[in-house]
Structure formats: structure tokens, C-alpha cells
Design a protein around this motif. Structure first.
Motif, PDB file in Angstrom:
ATOM      1  N   LEU A  12      12.193  -6.744   8.497  1.00 23.28           N
ATOM      2  CA  LEU A  12      10.970  -6.105   8.972  1.00 23.28           C
ATOM      3  C   LEU A  12       9.816  -6.642   8.133  1.00 23.28           C
ATOM      4  N   THR A  13       8.814  -7.199   8.784  1.00 20.33           N
ATOM      5  CA  THR A  13       7.694  -7.782   8.045  1.00 20.33           C
ATOM      6  C   THR A  13       6.432  -6.924   8.218  1.00 20.33           C
ATOM      7  N   ILE A  14       5.950  -6.395   7.091  1.00 23.82           N
ATOM      8  CA  ILE A  14       4.699  -5.622   7.130  1.00 23.82           C
ATOM      9  C   ILE A  14       3.587  -6.565   6.644  1.00 23.82           C
ATOM     10  N   PRO A  15       2.603  -6.852   7.479  1.00 23.58           N
ATOM     11  CA  PRO A  15       1.586  -7.846   7.110  1.00 23.58           C
ATOM     12  C   PRO A  15       0.561  -7.287   6.107  1.00 23.58           C
ATOM     13  N   GLU A  16      -0.222  -8.188   5.519  1.00 27.43           N
ATOM     14  CA  GLU A  16      -1.358  -7.796   4.676  1.00 27.43           C
ATOM     15  C   GLU A  16      -2.330  -6.976   5.527  1.00 27.43           C
ATOM     16  N   ASN A  17      -3.114  -6.173   4.903  1.00 26.42           N
ATOM     17  CA  ASN A  17      -4.126  -5.372   5.594  1.00 26.42           C
ATOM     18  C   ASN A  17      -3.518  -4.389   6.582  1.00 26.42           C
ATOM     19  N   SER A  51       0.851  -1.191   0.000  1.00 30.90           N
ATOM     20  CA  SER A  51       0.000   0.000   0.000  1.00 30.90           C
ATOM     21  C   SER A  51       0.884   1.237   0.000  1.00 30.90           C
ATOM     22  N   SER A  52       0.288   2.390  -0.159  1.00 28.88           N
ATOM     23  CA  SER A  52       1.088   3.616  -0.126  1.00 28.88           C
ATOM     24  C   SER A  52       1.629   3.831   1.280  1.00 28.88           C
ATOM     25  N   MET A  53       0.855   3.337   2.254  1.00 32.64           N
ATOM     26  CA  MET A  53       1.303   3.518   3.630  1.00 32.64           C
ATOM     27  C   MET A  53       2.550   2.680   3.919  1.00 32.64           C
ATOM     28  N   SER A  54       2.535   1.412   3.455  1.00 32.61           N
ATOM     29  CA  SER A  54       3.707   0.563   3.701  1.00 32.61           C
ATOM     30  C   SER A  54       4.922   1.111   2.942  1.00 32.61           C
ATOM     31  N   GLN A  55       4.653   1.681   1.770  1.00 35.60           N
ATOM     32  CA  GLN A  55       5.767   2.266   1.011  1.00 35.60           C
ATOM     33  C   GLN A  55       6.344   3.484   1.721  1.00 35.60           C
ATOM     34  N   SER A  56       5.461   4.241   2.313  1.00 39.32           N
ATOM     35  CA  SER A  56       5.923   5.439   3.006  1.00 39.32           C
ATOM     36  C   SER A  56       6.780   5.062   4.221  1.00 39.32           C
TER      37      SER A  56
END
Lengths: 369, 298
Positions: free
Chosen positions: A98-103, A57-62
């Protein structure tokens, strides 16, 4: 008196006639001080990170961008496979995953709790701990910003801490390390010069001739000690000049106090060297013995690891470590401007041990086999 | 001047000195003659207060080596077997150092070392380590003399020194003796023994004989023959089989043969001829100290 002076004179001649000795005494320590002071930096940088982004998402990219921009992290790769990330850790190319999960962004937007996982390679525990700290800071800051942006009201009361670092406000590690390394240099020179000295006379046989002369034990020990004390003080002065003018370490305390303490400390270390020299019969033995004490004293001095984080028995053990006292005194006097009343304990311990060890050296120096 | 009485000293299992006793009169040049390992150095270290004997007594000029060690250290001049001066100091500096340590000056006692030091003078700025063996010994002797000792103790001063320097060194000792200095000197060289007033032959920590070198030689109990032949080695081997021989050993390029008193020249010659030895020359000779020593060592 003349006997002591002639021994002092002889020692100086012998030291300075040895061609290797001049660079050993005056160039090597300067190099050590400069090189070690620049390299012994405890701030951890260049942490390699792999970001496993399952959200896209744009948030995870940020968040990814925030981390990549930080001065501490090198973003190695963004991917979505844990196996790939793990393999890179195995190959030592990545320190942290660092693991960013789905949702991730969905949950954030709807105000639900969301979890991010961090895995750190803890082979070097200190580095792993510090990396986690940095990362947590970045994430906490990021989540606050996002919350403000989205206007979601979170019901978490917070305590805001204000911190200020006294005596070294910029946390310049050099202010902390340079005086400590100066201590090491003075100690090494003093211990090894004196430790190798009498035993050398034993090895080359000159002691045999000397022992048949009417030289008294105390004249012999004092005559041997004085030249090294003078060299030690010169060494200390050179180091201090470099610390003050090159590294710009502040000097808050009293010069006479630090010089007085250094003399006391040197008498203690030289006495130790003399003692080692009298109980050994070859320079090799003396060298090993001196190194044995040196390594223990350095590593348990509080110079590289804080004494407070040692187990209790080890903390008690450091009470017998002369380097510990000198490291503390030089930091207290230089950075904090402590006066004599603040370091009375240090002065009395070092003075007491200095007297004791020199008496021991005099007793163990036997003119008769 | 020097008395040694029943001195015993052991290093673990090895008994280095076994009830050793002898006396040195004032003004004597006294030689301790013996092979390596005889216990000479141990004795010197006891006399110079560097080592304590297990039992027995020793005095120097009436001073006990155990009780009066401080006084002894002031009045004794000692030259250890191993060169023990500072190699990285110059000749002058070494001399000056030892003079000062003994609370005197080179100038004050220069007359004592004048003859010896004269030979060193051209090298006085040279480091002791750069001197030749003979020069080193002269410097060591100068340093041992600079505080005007009453007794001089020299432990194998001529070992590792060339023959010319050895001869010079002994001439110096003779001169010092004329000045009244008591000297105890050890040496493994038997030719040097003949230059002493009195010698003690030492082996395995025991004294075999004490006398003047002349008397020792005269007291040789056998007949001694000097035998020259074409092949020294072969002759020696054959003579070892000779029935009436007491001892036979090579002495330079001849063989010294000690025999029973009734043996005569003819008997030896016919024995050798029988065994096929050529160009035989046989001569009866006076025993030297070396012959006595070889005989005693058997």
C-alpha cells in the motif's frame, strides 16, 4: 431370490474379513469429514502487507494502525522504499503493498482528491481479489471518518446498501461445506467399492467359476449392488450425525427426502462403478478410470468453485455431473428446507441416469468372452 | 455324451484349435493329453460356454454349447485350470455358496461328495486360501460336483499338486466314474493318461491320435530299448548320433531309444562301447504312452 441373497452374504463376508477394509470404511471417512470441514475455509486471513509511507503524517499513521489492527492483515513493515517492498513481494514475504503518497494529509485537509495505490501479488487471484476488497473497505471507512472529523463537505451523493444473507445469516462456511464434503465421501466410497469389485473377481479368476453357474446377469448385478448400497447408507448416516451434532449444521428439510434421494444417487454411482468394473480387466485400470471421473466430477460439482463462474461450455458439462445434483440437493434440503417439488428436476435426472447406467452395466457384463 | 466336431478357434494370428473333433461316450473317463499351449484350456472354455468357437459344433448330452448355454451351465461341473474359488471364504462357505447358486443345498447332494469331503471336514472352518494345493483341488472338485452335474470337465486338475494327492485325486475320479459320471480331463502328465478309458493326444490345436491308452502303446511302430549306463547324459548325447535311431530321450535315470525294427541289442552295445560308454545295460521294452507321444511330437 436366494441366489441374490447368497451373493450379498458373500460380499459382506469378503468385505469385513479384509482387515484393512473396516478402518477404510468407517474411520477414514470420519477423519476426512472432520479434517476437510475445518480446513476448507474460503475466508482469506493472514494477508501480509507492506505500507510504503511517504507522508509521515499523523493521518497516514492512523490509517496504518487501522490496517494493522484489522483481523485480516499482518503488517510486515512500514517503510518508504518501493524497491524494498517489491523485493519482499518477490521473496514471498509480502502479499500486498500500500503506497501512501506525499501530501496525503495535506490534500485530505484541503478537500482535494488524493490517491492511494495498492499492489497485490496476484499469483493466487482469489486471494489478491479478496485482499483488495478488504483494503478498499478499510480505506473507504477511514476516509468517511476523516471527512466527518474535519467537517469538510463533500458533494458526493451516496446510495447506502443494506444486505442480509438468507439461509446462512452468519455466512458460516461450514454450513455450506460440510454437506458438500459428506457428498464427496459417500461418492468416493460407493464408486471405488463397486468399481474395484467385479474386476477383482476377474483378476483372481473366480469369475470363471461363477460364469459357468446359472446365475442371471441381473441377479449378479443386484447381488453386488445391494451390499454397497447398505454400506453407503450407513456411511451417509454416520456423516450426517457428525454434520448435525458436531458441526451444528441446521437441518431444515425432510429426512425422508434426503434419504430417498441418497438411495437413488447411490444406485447411480454404484451402477457407474459396476460399469467401470465390467469394461476393465484389472484393478489398476479400474482405479485410474474411477479417478479420472472422480476428479472431473468433484472439481466441476460446484462444491469448490461456483458453477455460475464457469465458462458456458463447462456449465453445460456439469449437467452430466451426478455430484453436482447431489451437492445442490443436499444444500437445498438441509439449509433451505426445500421440498420434493423444488428438487423434481434433480430427482428425475438422477433416477433416469441410474436406470440407464445400470442397464449399461448389465449389458457390458458378459458371461461369455 | 460329448461331441466335438471341426472346432476352430483363433486368437488373432494364432490358431489355437484346428478342426478339432472327438467323441466321449457316456460314463467314460476321457483324457486330453498334451503339452502346455496345445489348446486344451481353449477347448474347455468352449465346452463350458465361456468362449465361442469360430466355427464347428460341440454338444454336451445333446445340448449345443452355443444355443443351449443356459441348460449347459446347469448340468456341467467345471474345474478351471486356475483355482477359482473364494480364497477369503472358508471351505464350508465356498461349498454352500456354489450349492445355493445352483439352487440346491449341500445336504441334498452330500452323498455325491461324501468321500472327498470327508478328507476336508477337519478343515471346514479354514479359509480356502490357507489350504494346501491338494486340499484346494479336493475342495474345487467338491464344489464342481455339488449340483449333481451330468458331465464333469476338469482342466489340468493335478497341475501343481504333490504326487500323493495326485494319486488320491485320480482314485476319486475313478470312483466317480463307477457312479456313472462322464468326465473329460486334461493333463500334461503322461502317467495319468494310462488311467483313462480313452485318450486324445493333442498338440498345436490338433489331435494326433485317439485310442485307449493300451492300444496307443501297442501301436508303437518302432523297436524300443531301455539303456542304462554310467553317465545317462553322455549316453544320450552319443545315442543321438546313432545312425539307426528314430528318437532318443531321457526317461528318469535311463535312456529310451527308438530304432528301426532290424536293429538288435548287439549293434547298440558295440556302438556305445566304441564311443567309450561304460557299464552298459540294454533291454528291449514295451512302449508306454509317453514313448508314443514323444514319437508323434517329432
Amino acid at each position: 431370490m436366494r441366489k441374490i441373497l447368497i451373493i450379498v452374504q458373500k460380499e459382506f463376508k469378503q468385505i469385513f474379513r479384509n482387515k484393512m477394509m473396516r478402518p477404510i470404511l468407517f474411520i477414514m471417512p470420519v477423519m476426512q469429514l472432520v479434517v476437510l470441514s475445518y480446513s476448507a475455509d474460503f475466508t482469506v486471513t493472514n494477508i501480509n502487507i507492506y505500507i510504503e509511507d511517504h507522508d509521515h503524517s499523523s493521518m497516514s499513521q492512523s490509517l496504518t494502525q487501522k490496517i494493522a489492527m484489522s483481523e485480516y492483515f499482518n503488517l510486515i513493515q512500514v517503510g518508504n522504499s518501493y524497491e524494498e517492498a517489491y523485493e519482499m513481494v518477490e521473496k514471498n514475504r509480502v502479499d500486498v503493498i500500500l503506497t501512501i503518497p506525499e501530501n496525503f494529509s495535506k490534500n485530505m485537509h484541503s478537500g482535494r482528491v488524493t490517491e492511494i495505490s495498492i499492489f497485490a501479488d496476484a499469483i493466487n487471484g482469489t486471494k489478491a481479489g479478496i485482499s483488495l476488497n478488504y483494503l478498499q473497505n478499510i480505506i473507504a471507512k477511514f476516509s468517511l471518518e476523516e471527512i466527518e472529523k474535519t467537517g469538510i463537505q463533500m458533494q458526493i451523493p451516496g446510495i447506502e446498501t443494506n444486505k442480509r444473507d438468507w439461509y446462512n445469516p452468519d455466512l458460516n462456511y461450514k454450513f455450506f461445506m460440510v454437506p458438500g464434503i459428506l457428498v464427496l465421501l459417500v461418492t468416493i466410497i460407493a464408486l471405488f467399492l463397486s468399481g474395484m469389485n467385479i474386476v477383482r473377481e476377474k483378476e483372481i479368476g473366480t469369475i470363471e467359476q461363477l460364469n459357468v453357474t446359472p446365475i442371471r446377469k441381473y441377479q449378479f448385478i443386484v447381488g453386488k449392488l445391494l451390499p454397497f448400497l447398505i454400506i453407503g447408507m450407513v456411511e451417509f448416516t454416520i456423516g450426517l450425525i457428525i454434520a448435525l451434532f458436531w458441526f451444528q449444521v441446521p437441518f431444515e428439510g425432510n429426512f425422508f427426502l434426503i434419504y430417498g434421494f441418497t438411495i437413488l444417487y447411490l444406485i447411480l454411482i454404484l451402477g457407474m462403478g459396476m460399469f467401470i468394473s465390467t469394461i476393465t480387466s484389472s484393478q489398476q485400470q479400474a482405479l485410474f478410470l474411477a479417478w479420472f471421473f472422480m476428479v472431473i466430477f468433484i472439481l466441476m460439482s460446484g462444491l469448490f468453485t461456483p458453477i455460475e463462474s464457469m465458462p458456458i461450455w463447462a456449465q453445460k458439462f456439469t449437467l452430466f455431473n451426478p455430484i453436482r445434483y447431489y451437492v445442490e440437493v443436499i444444500r437445498l434440503v438441509m439449509l433451505k428446507g426445500s421440498g420434493i417439488s423444488n428438487i423434481l428436476m434433480h430427482v428425475s435426472v438422477v433416477a433416469g441416469s441410474a436406470i440407464l447406467i445400470n442397464i449399461l452395466a448389465m449389458i457390458s457384463y458378459k458371461k461369455t468372452a | 455324451m460329448i461331441t466335438v466336431q471341426n472346432i476352430n478357434k483363433s486368437y488373432g494370428q494364432v490358431q489355437a484349435l484346428k478342426s478339432l473333433s472327438f467323441n466321449v461316450e457316456e460314463g467314460q473317463l476321457y483324457g486330453l493329453i498334451g503339452p502346455d499351449g496345445a489348446g486344451k484350456t481353449t477347448l474347455f472354455r468352449i465346452l463350458t460356454t465361456l468362449l465361442l468357437a469360430d466355427s464347428g459344433e460341440a454338444t454336451l448330452d445333446g445340448l449345443d454349447v452355443k444355443k443351449d448355454y443356459k441348460k449347459i451351465r446347469k448340468m456341467v461341473g467345471y474345474m478351471p485350470e486356475r483355482f477359482s474359488l473364494y480364497m477369503d471364504l472358508t471351505v464350508e462357505e465356498n461349498l454352500n455358496f456354489f450349492a445355493t447358486v445352483f439352487q440346491t443345498t449341500v445336504e441334498e447332494n452330500y452323498h455325491l461328495i461324501h468321500d472327498i469331503y470327508q478328507m476336508l471336514e477337519p478343515f471346514k472352518k479354514r479359509k480356502a486360501g490357507d489350504l494346501s494345493g491338494g486340499m484346494k483341488q479336493k475342495l474345487a472338485l467338491s464344489c464342481a460336483l455339488i449340483h449333481k452335474p451330468r458331465v464333469l470337465l476338469l482342466d489340468e486338475p493335478t497341475t501343481g499338486v504333490d504326487p500323493v494327492s495326485r494319486k488320491e485325486f485320480w482314485e476319486m475320479l475313478k470312483k466317480l466314474q463307477q457312479g456313472g459320471l462322464t468326465t473329460l480331463v486334461s493333463t500334461p502328465f503322461l502317467d495319468e493318461a494310462e488311467l483313462c478309458d480313452e485318450v486324445a493326444l493333442v498338440q498345436n490345436g490338433q489331435i494326433l491320435k485317439v485310442d485307449t491308452p493300451q492300444n496307443i502303446a501297442l501301436a508303437f511302430p518302432h523297436k524300443l530299448w531301455q539303456i542304462k549306463s554310467k553317465s545317462n547324459y553322455k549316453t544320450l548325447k552319443i545315442l543321438k548320433e546313432f545312425n539307426q535311431k528314430i528318437s532318443a530321450f531321457a526317461f528318469g535315470n535311463v535312456v529310451h531309444l527308438a530304432t528301426d525294427l532290424e536293429v538288435n541289442e548287439m549293434m547298440i552295445e558295440s556302438y556305445l562301447k566304441n564311443k567309450g560308454v561304460e557299464q552298459i545295460q540294454i533291454q528291449a521294452i514295451q512302449a508306454g504312452i509317453e514313448d508314443v507321444f514323444m514319437d508323434l511330437m517329432q
